[in-house]
Scaffold this active site. Structure first.
Site, PDB file in Angstrom:
ATOM      1  N   GLU A 140       0.840  -1.204   0.000  1.00  0.00           N
ATOM      2  CA  GLU A 140       0.000   0.000   0.000  1.00  0.00           C
ATOM      3  C   GLU A 140       0.879   1.260   0.000  1.00  0.00           C
ATOM      4  OE1 GLU A 140      -2.967  -0.404   3.083  1.00  0.00           O
ATOM      5  OE2 GLU A 140      -4.217  -1.599   1.743  1.00  0.00           O
ATOM      6  N   GLU A 231      -5.656  -7.677  -1.907  1.00  0.00           N
ATOM      7  CA  GLU A 231      -6.301  -7.900  -0.604  1.00  0.00           C
ATOM      8  C   GLU A 231      -7.756  -7.527  -0.759  1.00  0.00           C
ATOM      9  OE1 GLU A 231      -4.524  -5.752   2.671  1.00  0.00           O
ATOM     10  OE2 GLU A 231      -2.505  -6.221   1.958  1.00  0.00           O
TER      11      GLU A 231
END
Ligand code: GAL
Length: 946
Positions: A140, A231
Site C-alpha cells: 500500500e 487484498e
C-alpha cells in the site's frame, strides 16, 4: 484464476501445522496462498538476519507446494499487517533517514534483508520448481506524509533490488485503492475493505458499500493485465476493548461473501486474494498496539483452524470459477448503468459480464441497489442469448432475491458436451465422468429457479428430464430453440437425468455446502496442482484428498459427526472406496453414484483441571527491593536520537534507541531528594491500552491501569511521606510496550513513536537531581537470547529475563501459590505448573486457555507462556479476549507441558485470576498429522541475567 487466501506464516510458529491450513484452503477450491514476511522478525539486530525456528520459510513453501497452492510472496520491506512496526525492525526507529523513500540511509538499511529474503523466495519460484508465482514489492505505497509524495526513485530501486535477488516472476504491488501508485510493477493491483471494521455492528452495511468503480480504474490503469485485487476483505481486525472476532465474522459472513465477492467477479477480477483466510495468533510480541493476541480476523478458518460457515460459502464460489474458463476472458459491459438493467427493477443492479474472447458466455450478477436493504425483490430477467432474447423464467413465475444476497446467472455456459442456455440457479461445479456431464446447481432453499439445456443432438428423440432421486417437482418444456427448460424449487437434493448423457443435481445451499471437488494427484513434482479427473464427494466436515490406485478410491479428511457420503466418480476409479484408510461399505444408487456412511472416531480425552494442579509462585518484581542492584541495566545517557517526536526530558527516555522494542520496559530514576518534593509527575507513552505502575523505593505510589483509547498518560503520583533532604531514592516504573507502531504512509515517522518517558518532574521541587536513569527490557535487547522463539517473545519482566517461563526451570524451591490465589499487593507475581496431555493421533482437538474473571475489578494484566512461548496477553478490564487458543505443537499433546502465568496487579489491593481453564474448541477425526512439536528449548542458566 488466481483465487488466493492470505495466511501469515509468522502468526503460527508450528511449522508442521501450515500444511493443515493450506490443505483446508486448497479444499475450498483456491489455487493460491498469499503471505507476508516480517523483516523485523528476521533481522531484529541490524546485520543479523535469521531464518531460525518459526522464521524458516522453507517448510511453508514446501507445504504450499505439497498442498497444490501457488504462492504470492509479500516480503515488504513494509507490510503493515497489524504487526509490530508494520514489519519494520525495531532498530529502524532510531536509524536516520526518511523510511519508505529512496533516502540512502533507509535503502542501505533494507537492502541486506531484501537480498536475503529475496534469495529464499527466488529459490522457491515456479521457474525453480517451487510454488511462488508472484512477488509483491512494498505494501500500500499509496499515502505519503506531507510534504512528501510518491517516491518513484524508491520504487525503481526496490524493483531493481528484487530482480538482483533473483526474482524473475512478475512483481506486483497492492495500492490501497485503485489510485495509480507504483504502476511500474508488472501487475499492478489494489486492496479493498468495503464493509469496514465496525465489528460491533455487523449487520450495518452502508447503502452504497458495494464498489463498482474498480473496473473503470482498471481500464484506465492497466487494462492489459488481469484485474488484480491483492487484498479483498475476508474479515476484520479487532483492537483492545473491541467487539470480538465473532462480530467480525458476521460482518464479513456468507451474505457479505455473496454480495461483495460476486461484485468483484462482476468486474472480472482474476487475481483475487482474501485477507485473511486464516488469521492466526499475535503470539509473542508480534502485534502492533492496535490489536490483541488473537488475529482470528473473523476469517473463513478460525484461529483454532475450525471452518466457519463462510468457508463453505466461498468454497461454492471458488469451485464455480475453477470450472468456468469463459470467466477468465470476460469483461463487464454496463458498469455505471447496472441499476434496473436486465430486470426492469430499479431496486436491483445487474452487471453484464461477457466472455469477450469466446463471444458466447455471459455472467449476469444481480444484487440489491441499496446494499443495506433486507427487502425481498422479485424479478424477471430479459437476457440476450445465442438463440435470441429470452424472458426468464420462460415457464412462468418470477425469481427472488432476498435481502443481502447476490446471484450469478449464466447464459450460454459450456459444461462438457452440454451447454446451459441459461441458468438462474448457480453452478457449484460440473464434470464429465464416464461420458456423462454431471452438473451441480444450487439455490436458496425454497427458491424458484429455471435452467435450460442445449443437448447434443439425439436423432428422433426430444429431450426429457426425469427425476431419479429427491422430492423436487419439475416443470419442463422444450423451447422453440430446441433447448430443454426445467423449472424447480431447490430443497435438499434432487437428481434429474436428462437423456443418457446428462445428470443434474439440484441442491439447496446447505446441501451444496457439503460437496467437495477433489483432484487425484497427477504425476511429477506439481502433482497436487492437477485439475483433471475431478471426483465429487458429498459429506464430511472437511475432505482433503482423493487418490486412486487399483480401482480403489482413497479419500482423506476430517469428520465431526457421522458422515453420509455420496460419491460421484468414474466407476473404474471407485470399485472400492476408503476413507482415512478404512474401507467404506458403499451402495450404488439407482442413478449411479455411491453412498456410504461412516462414523466419526472421536475418542474422549481427559483434560487437566488447571486450578487443581500444583502451582508454584515467585515474586517477579525484586527490582523495588532495597538490595536489588541495577548495575547491569542500560544507562539512559543519550542526549539526542533520530526522532521527530517531541520530548522534554534532558536525556532520551525512549526504550528503542537503547534496543528495547517489546514487552515490558522497566525504568529506574536514581535521585537525591531536596526534601521539597511531594510527588512525581510523568508523561508516559506505551501504546494503546498500555499500563504502568510506579514505586518510590519499595512504596507503591500509583498506576495507570490503562484504557483502550489511550496510548500515553500524564499523571502525578504523590509520595507517601516527605523525603529527607540529601537522601537517595529510586523511582521505579514498570510499563507496557504495546508494540512498535505501524507507518502506513510513505516517509512517515509513526513507527518512531516513543515508548517510555516523554517528560517528568518532581512536584514542588524543580531542582531534584536525577543522578541516573536506567532501563531494561528483554534480556539482551536486540541481541536477544532465544533464537528459536524469536526476538519478540520475551519482554522485560524479571521472570522473563531469568527465563522462568521456559520448560525445565527448577522451581522446586519456590513456595506453593496459584494465579487463582493471586497477590494482595500491587506488583508482579509469576506462577508455574506442569501438566500432561495424552491426546491420541488421528484427531484434531484444538485447545484454548480461558479466563473467567467477570468483573472489571481488580485491574490486572496476565501473560500466558506455554512451553516457553508467550501465547496470551490478557487485560482484565479492557478485553475483549478471554479465550486464548494455543495450537498443538506448542502444546505437547503427548507429553508434559509447562504453563507459566505472569500476573501484574495494577491496583493497590493486588489481584487474582478467578479461574483459568483448558478447554476444547472442537473435536474432529482427522487424516492430518502427525504434528511435529515446535522446538521448545529448555531453561539454561542465563549468566548475564539480572
Ligand atoms: C491493509 C494492509 C494490510 C492490513 C489490512 C487490514 O490496508 O495492506 O496489511 O493492515 O489493511 O487488516
Amino acid at each position: 484464476m488466481v483465487f488466493s487466501g492470505e495466511v501469515h506464516p509468522f502468526r503460527n510458529p508450528v511449522q508442521s501445522l501450515h500444511f493443515d491450513v493450506l490443505q483446508k484452503i486448497k479444499s475450498m477450491g483456491f489455487s493460491a496462498v498469499s503471505i507476508y514476511i516480517h523483516w523485523g522478525l528476521l533481522e531484529p539486530e541490524r546485520g543479523e538476519i535469521s531464518f531460525e525456528g518459526f522464521r524458516d520459510l522453507q517448510p511453508f513453501f514446501d507445504a504450499a507446494k505439497k498442498a497444490g497452492l501457488y504462492v504470492i510472496a509479500r516480503p515488504g520491506p513494509y507490510i503493515n499487517a497489524e504487526t509490530a512496526g508494520g514489519g519494520l525492525p525495531g532498530w529502524g526507529t532510531y536509524t536516520p533517514g526518511l523510511w519508505r523513500t529512496a533516502n540512502a540511509s533507509y535503502v542501505e538499511a533494507y537492502q541486506p534483508y531484501i537480498k536475503a529474503v529475496g534469495e529464499v523466495i527466488a529459490n522457491n519460484q515456479i521457474t525453480h520448481g517451487g510454488p511462488v508465482i508472484l512477488v509483491q514489492a512494498e505494501n500500500e505505497y499509496s499515502g505519503f506524509w506531507p510534504p512528501y509524495t510518491e517516491d518513484f526513485e524508491y520504487e525503481a530501486q526496490l524493483l531493481k533490488d528484487f530482480r538482483n535477488a533473483g526474482i524473475v516472476v512478475p512483481i506486483t504491488t497492492n495500492d490501497a485503492w485503485p489510485g495509480g501508485h507504483f504502476t511500474s510493477v508488472d501487475i499492478y493491483g489494489y486492496d479493498s475493505y468495503p464493509n469496514g471494521f465496525d465489528c460491533a455492528h455487523p449487520y450495518v452495511w452502508s447503502p452504497d458499500a458495494v464498489p463498482e468503480y474498480f473496473w473503470g480504474s482498471h481500464e484506465q490503469l492497466n487494462p492489459e493485465d488481469p484485474n488484480a485485487v491483492y487484498e479483498f476483505q475476508g474479515g476484520g481486525f479487532d483492537g483492545w476493548g473491541g467487539a470480538g472476532y465473532e462480530g467480525c465474522s458476521v460482518l464479513t459472513g456468507p451474505e457479505f461473501e455473496r454480495v461483495f465477492y460476486k461484485n468483484q467477479y462482476a468486474m472480472s477480477t482474476t487475481i483475487f486474494n482474501i485477507y485473511m483466510t486464516f488469521g492466526g495468533t499475535n503470539w509473542g510480541g508480534i502485534s502492533h498496539p492496535g490489536v490483541y493476541t488473537s488475529y482470528d480476523y473473523g476469517a473463513a478458518i478460525t484461529e483454532s483452524r475450525v471452518l466457519r460457515e463462510k468457508y463453505y460459502e466461498t468454497k461454492l464460489q471458488a469451485n464455480f470459477l475453477a470450472v468456468s474458463p469463459a470467466y477468465l476472458t470476460s469483461k463487464p459491459q454496463n458498469i455505471g448503468s447496472t441499476q434496473g438493467s436486465f430486470t426492469g427493477n430499479s431496486a436491483l443492479k445487474t452487471t453484464q459480464t461477457l466472455d469477450v474472447v469466446g463471444n458466447k458466455t455471459g455472467f449476469y450478477i444481480v444484487r440489491q441497489t441499496d446494499a443495506s436493504s433486507f427487502a425481498v425483490q422479485s424479478y424477471n430477467l430479459t437476457l440476450p442469448t445465442s438463440v435470441g432474447a429470452l424472458q426468464i423464467p420462460v415457464l412462468g413465475g418470477s425469481l427472488t432475491l432476498s435481502g443481502k444476497d447476490s446471484k450469478i446467472h449464466v447464459v450460454d455456459y459450456a459444461a462438457g458436451s452440454t451447454t446451459l442456455l441459461y441458468s438462474t440457479s448457480e453452478i457449484l461445479t460440473w464434470a464429465t465422468i464416464d461420458g456423462q456431464d454431471i452438473i451441480l446447481l444450487y439455490g436458496n432453499q425454497g427458491e424458484l429457479h429455471e435452467t435450460a439445456f442445449i443437448l447434443p443432438q439425439t436423432p428422433g428423440s426430444s429431450p426429457f428430464a426425469r427425476v431419479v432421486s429427491g422430492t423436487a417437482t419439475i416443470k419442463q418444456q422444450v423451447l422453440p430453440s430446441g433447448a430443454l427448460a426445467i423449472q424447480y424449487t431447490a430443497t435438499d437434493q434432487t437428481v434429474v437425468q436428462i437423456g443418457p448423457k446428462l445428470k443434474v443435481f439440484i441442491l439447496d445451499r446447505s446441501t451444496a455446502y457439503q460437496y467437495w471437488v477433489l483432484h487425484p494427484p497427477t504425476v511429477g513434482s506439481f502433482a497436487s496442482f492437477g485439475t483433471e479427473n475431478p471426483i465429487i464427494v458429498k459429506g464430511g466436515y472437511l475432505l482433503r484428498t482423493a487418490s486412486v490406485s487399483d480401482g480403489n478410491l482413497a479419500i482423506t479428511g476430517d469428520l465431526n459427526d457421522t458422515a453420509t457420503f455420496e460419491i460421484i466418480a468414474p466407476a473404474a476409479s471407485s470399485r472400492t472406496v476408503s476413507f482415512n484408510s478404512e474401507k467404506l461399505n458403499t451402495k450404488k444408487t439407482s442413478y449411479g453414484t455411491l453412498t456410504a456412511s461412516r462414523n466419526a472416531h472421536l475418542p474422549d480425552v481427559d483434560l487437566p483441571k488447571l486450578n487443581s494442579l500444583t502451582w508454584r509462585a515467585a515474586d517477579s518484581l525484586p527490582e523495588i527491593l532495597p538490595n536489588y542492584s541495577d548495575e547491569k541495566w542500560t544507562v539512559a545517557d543519550l542526549e539526542t536520537t533520530f526522532n521527530e517526536w517531541n520530548w522534554t526530558t534532558p536525556l532520551i527516555l525512549f526504550s528503542s534507541p537503547y534496543g528495547y522494542h517489546t514487552g515490558n520496559i522497566l525504568w529506574r530514576a536514581h535521585f537525591t531528594a531536596t526534601g521539597m518534593e511531594t510527588g512525581f509527575s510523568a508523561n508516559i507513552s506505551g501504546g494503546l491500552a498500555f499500563a504502568y505502575s510506579m514505586w518510590l523505593d519499595d512504596s507503591f505510589i500509583g498506576a495507570w491501569t490503562g484504557d483502550a483509547p489511550s496510548d500515553t498518560h500524564n499523571d502525578t503520583h504523590n509520595f507517601p511521606s516527605p523525603l529527607v533532604s540529601g537522601s537517595s531514592h529510586i523511582i521505579t516504573i514498570l510499563m507496557d510496550h504495546m508494540g512498535i507502531e505501524q507507518s502506513w504512509a510513505g516517509a512517515s515517522d509513526w513507527f518512531r513513536m516513543p515508548r517510555g518517558v516523554l517528560g517528568y518532574s518532581f512536584v514542588n521541587s524543580p531542582d531534584t537531581n536525577v543522578t541516573a536513569w536506567k532501563l531494561t527490557g528483554n534480556l539482551g535487547g536486540e541481541s536477544y537470547v532465544d533464537h528459536v522463539r524469536g526476538p519478540l517473545n520475551e519482554g522485560g519482566l524479571y521472570a522473563e529475563r531469568q527465563g522462568w517461563h521456559l520448560p525445565g526451570f527448577d522451581d522446586s524451591k519456590w513456595a506453593l501459590g496459584k494465579p487463582t490465589e493471586g497477590i494482595s499487593n500491587p506488583g508482579v507475581a509469576f506462577y508455574r505448573t506442569t501438566f500432561d496431555l495424552n491426546i491420541p493421533h488421528g484427531v484434531d482437538y484444538p485447545l484454548a486457555f480461558v479466563f473467567t474473571n467477570s468483573t472489571t475489578n481488580p485491574h490486572f494484566r496476565a501473560k500466558l507462556y506455554v512451553n516457553g512461548y508467550q501465547f496470551g496477553r490478557y487485560i482484565n478490564h479492557i478485553g475483549p479476549q478471554k479465550v486464548f487458543p494455543v495450537p498443538q505443537g506448542i502444546l505437547r499433546y503427548n507429553g508434559q507441558n509447562t504453563l507459566a502465568v505472569s500476573l501484574w496487579a495494577t491496583d493497590a489491593g493486588g489481584a487474582k485470576i478467578n479461574s483459568l481453564n483448558l478447554e476444547l474448541r472442537q473435536k474432529v477425526e482427522t487424516s492430518f498429522g502427525p504434528i511435529d512439536n515446535a522446538p521448545a528449548p529448555t531453561w539454561r542458566q542465563r549468566p548475564n541475567a539480572f
